[in-house]
Design a protein around this motif. Structure first.
Motif, mmCIF file in Angstrom:
data_model
loop_
_atom_site.group_PDB
_atom_site.id
_atom_site.type_symbol
_atom_site.label_atom_id
_atom_site.label_comp_id
_atom_site.label_asym_id
_atom_site.label_seq_id
_atom_site.Cartn_x
_atom_site.Cartn_y
_atom_site.Cartn_z
ATOM 1 N N ASP A 151 0.883 -1.166 0.000
ATOM 2 C CA ASP A 151 0.000 0.000 0.000
ATOM 3 C C ASP A 151 0.918 1.212 0.000
ATOM 4 N N ARG A 152 0.905 1.967 -1.059
ATOM 5 C CA ARG A 152 1.896 3.028 -1.240
ATOM 6 C C ARG A 152 1.792 4.119 -0.173
ATOM 7 N N GLU A 153 0.628 4.341 0.341
ATOM 8 C CA GLU A 153 0.507 5.358 1.396
ATOM 9 C C GLU A 153 0.989 4.813 2.728
ATOM 10 N N LEU A 154 0.512 3.642 3.094
ATOM 11 C CA LEU A 154 0.897 3.049 4.367
ATOM 12 C C LEU A 154 2.386 2.734 4.416
ATOM 13 N N ALA A 155 2.955 2.380 3.269
ATOM 14 C CA ALA A 155 4.371 2.014 3.235
ATOM 15 C C ALA A 155 5.270 3.165 3.637
ATOM 16 N N THR A 156 4.797 4.392 3.512
ATOM 17 C CA THR A 156 5.623 5.556 3.829
ATOM 18 C C THR A 156 5.541 5.967 5.295
ATOM 19 N N MET A 157 4.689 5.323 6.058
ATOM 20 C CA MET A 157 4.437 5.718 7.451
ATOM 21 C C MET A 157 5.246 4.878 8.429
ATOM 22 N N GLU A 158 5.904 5.524 9.374
ATOM 23 C CA GLU A 158 6.701 4.810 10.367
ATOM 24 C C GLU A 158 5.866 3.823 11.164
ATOM 25 N N GLY A 159 4.633 4.194 11.459
ATOM 26 C CA GLY A 159 3.776 3.358 12.289
ATOM 27 C C GLY A 159 3.388 2.038 11.651
ATOM 28 N N THR A 160 3.643 1.904 10.359
ATOM 29 C CA THR A 160 3.340 0.648 9.672
ATOM 30 C C THR A 160 4.278 -0.464 10.096
ATOM 31 N N TYR A 161 5.465 -0.104 10.553
ATOM 32 C CA TYR A 161 6.536 -1.065 10.776
ATOM 33 C C TYR A 161 6.701 -1.400 12.257
ATOM 34 N N ASP A 162 6.980 -2.677 12.483
ATOM 35 C CA ASP A 162 7.058 -3.204 13.840
ATOM 36 C C ASP A 162 8.478 -3.389 14.345
ATOM 37 N N TYR A 163 9.408 -3.551 13.434
ATOM 38 C CA TYR A 163 10.801 -3.806 13.809
ATOM 39 C C TYR A 163 11.700 -2.794 13.106
ATOM 40 N N TRP A 164 12.712 -2.348 13.855
ATOM 41 C CA TRP A 164 13.639 -1.334 13.336
ATOM 42 C C TRP A 164 15.064 -1.718 13.667
ATOM 43 N N GLY A 165 15.953 -1.386 12.745
ATOM 44 C CA GLY A 165 17.370 -1.533 13.031
ATOM 45 C C GLY A 165 17.899 -0.316 13.763
ATOM 46 N N GLN A 166 19.182 -0.372 14.114
ATOM 47 C CA GLN A 166 19.809 0.715 14.858
ATOM 48 C C GLN A 166 20.281 1.861 13.977
ATOM 49 N N GLY A 167 20.381 1.598 12.689
ATOM 50 C CA GLY A 167 20.757 2.661 11.767
ATOM 51 C C GLY A 167 22.197 2.580 11.309
ATOM 52 N N ALA A 168 22.431 3.117 10.118
ATOM 53 C CA ALA A 168 23.771 3.198 9.542
ATOM 54 C C ALA A 168 23.985 4.623 9.035
ATOM 55 N N GLN A 169 25.113 5.197 9.412
ATOM 56 C CA GLN A 169 25.397 6.580 9.022
ATOM 57 C C GLN A 169 25.903 6.635 7.585
ATOM 58 N N VAL A 170 25.296 7.504 6.814
ATOM 59 C CA VAL A 170 25.761 7.806 5.459
ATOM 60 C C VAL A 170 26.087 9.289 5.412
ATOM 61 N N THR A 171 27.308 9.597 5.020
ATOM 62 C CA THR A 171 27.737 10.985 4.915
ATOM 63 C C THR A 171 28.249 11.233 3.503
ATOM 64 N N VAL A 172 27.679 12.229 2.848
ATOM 65 C CA VAL A 172 28.056 12.568 1.481
ATOM 66 C C VAL A 172 28.706 13.943 1.496
ATOM 67 N N SER A 173 29.967 13.992 1.102
ATOM 68 C CA SER A 173 30.693 15.267 1.096
ATOM 69 C C SER A 173 30.559 15.939 -0.271
ATOM 70 N N SER A 174 30.622 17.246 -0.244
ATOM 71 C CA SER A 174 30.478 17.992 -1.502
ATOM 72 C C SER A 174 31.817 18.209 -2.178
#
Length: 130
Positions: free
Chosen positions: A107-130
């Motif tokens: 569902d394209r609308e629901l897929a964009t909402m944080e509340g749709t998801y039950d499990y989350w990772g801790q995150g990975a940092q991405v840094t893009v320099s100019s």
């Protein structure tokens, strides 16, 4: 309980590429819809891309359309985000997420909402320099 672990982040110059990986701890992952979100400094977390359990349907935020590709390998319990033509504004912590609903349709609308998801990772940092 599904645990998600991201990897593949780092520092890259504008125009470069990175591929993020998200490894799930359980086989049930292969039946869940998954997504990538990101959070830039001082901003709210935002949707990046989503995929169904099979990978046959995908949806992208406008910011990444044409540059980012979401995919998954269920045999390896892994989801990917290939990011090309990176820009400084792509700098953020990238999170993978899973929806605890087996064999769901996209569902394209629901897929964009944080509340749709039950499990989350801790995150990975991405840094893009100019």
């Amino acid at each position: 309980q599904v645990q998600l672990v991201e990897s593949g982040g780092g520092l890259v110059r504008a125009g470069g590429s990175l591929r993020l990986s998200c490894v799930a701890s359980e086989r049930t992952f292969s039946t869940y819809s998954m997504a990538w979100f990101r959070q830039a400094p001082g901003k709210e977390r935002e949707f990046v891309a989503a995929t169904t359990w099979s990978g046959s349907s995908t949806h992208y935020a406008g910011s990444g359309k044409g540059r980012f590709t979401i995919s998954r390998d269920n045999a390896e319990n892994t989801m990917y985000l290939l990011m090309n033509s990176l820009k400084p504004e792509d700098t953020a912590i990238y999170f993978c997420a899973a929806e605890r609903r087996q064999y769901g349709r996209l569902d394209r609308e629901l897929a964009t909402m944080e509340g749709t998801y039950d499990y989350w990772g801790q995150g990975a940092q991405v840094t893009v320099s100019s």
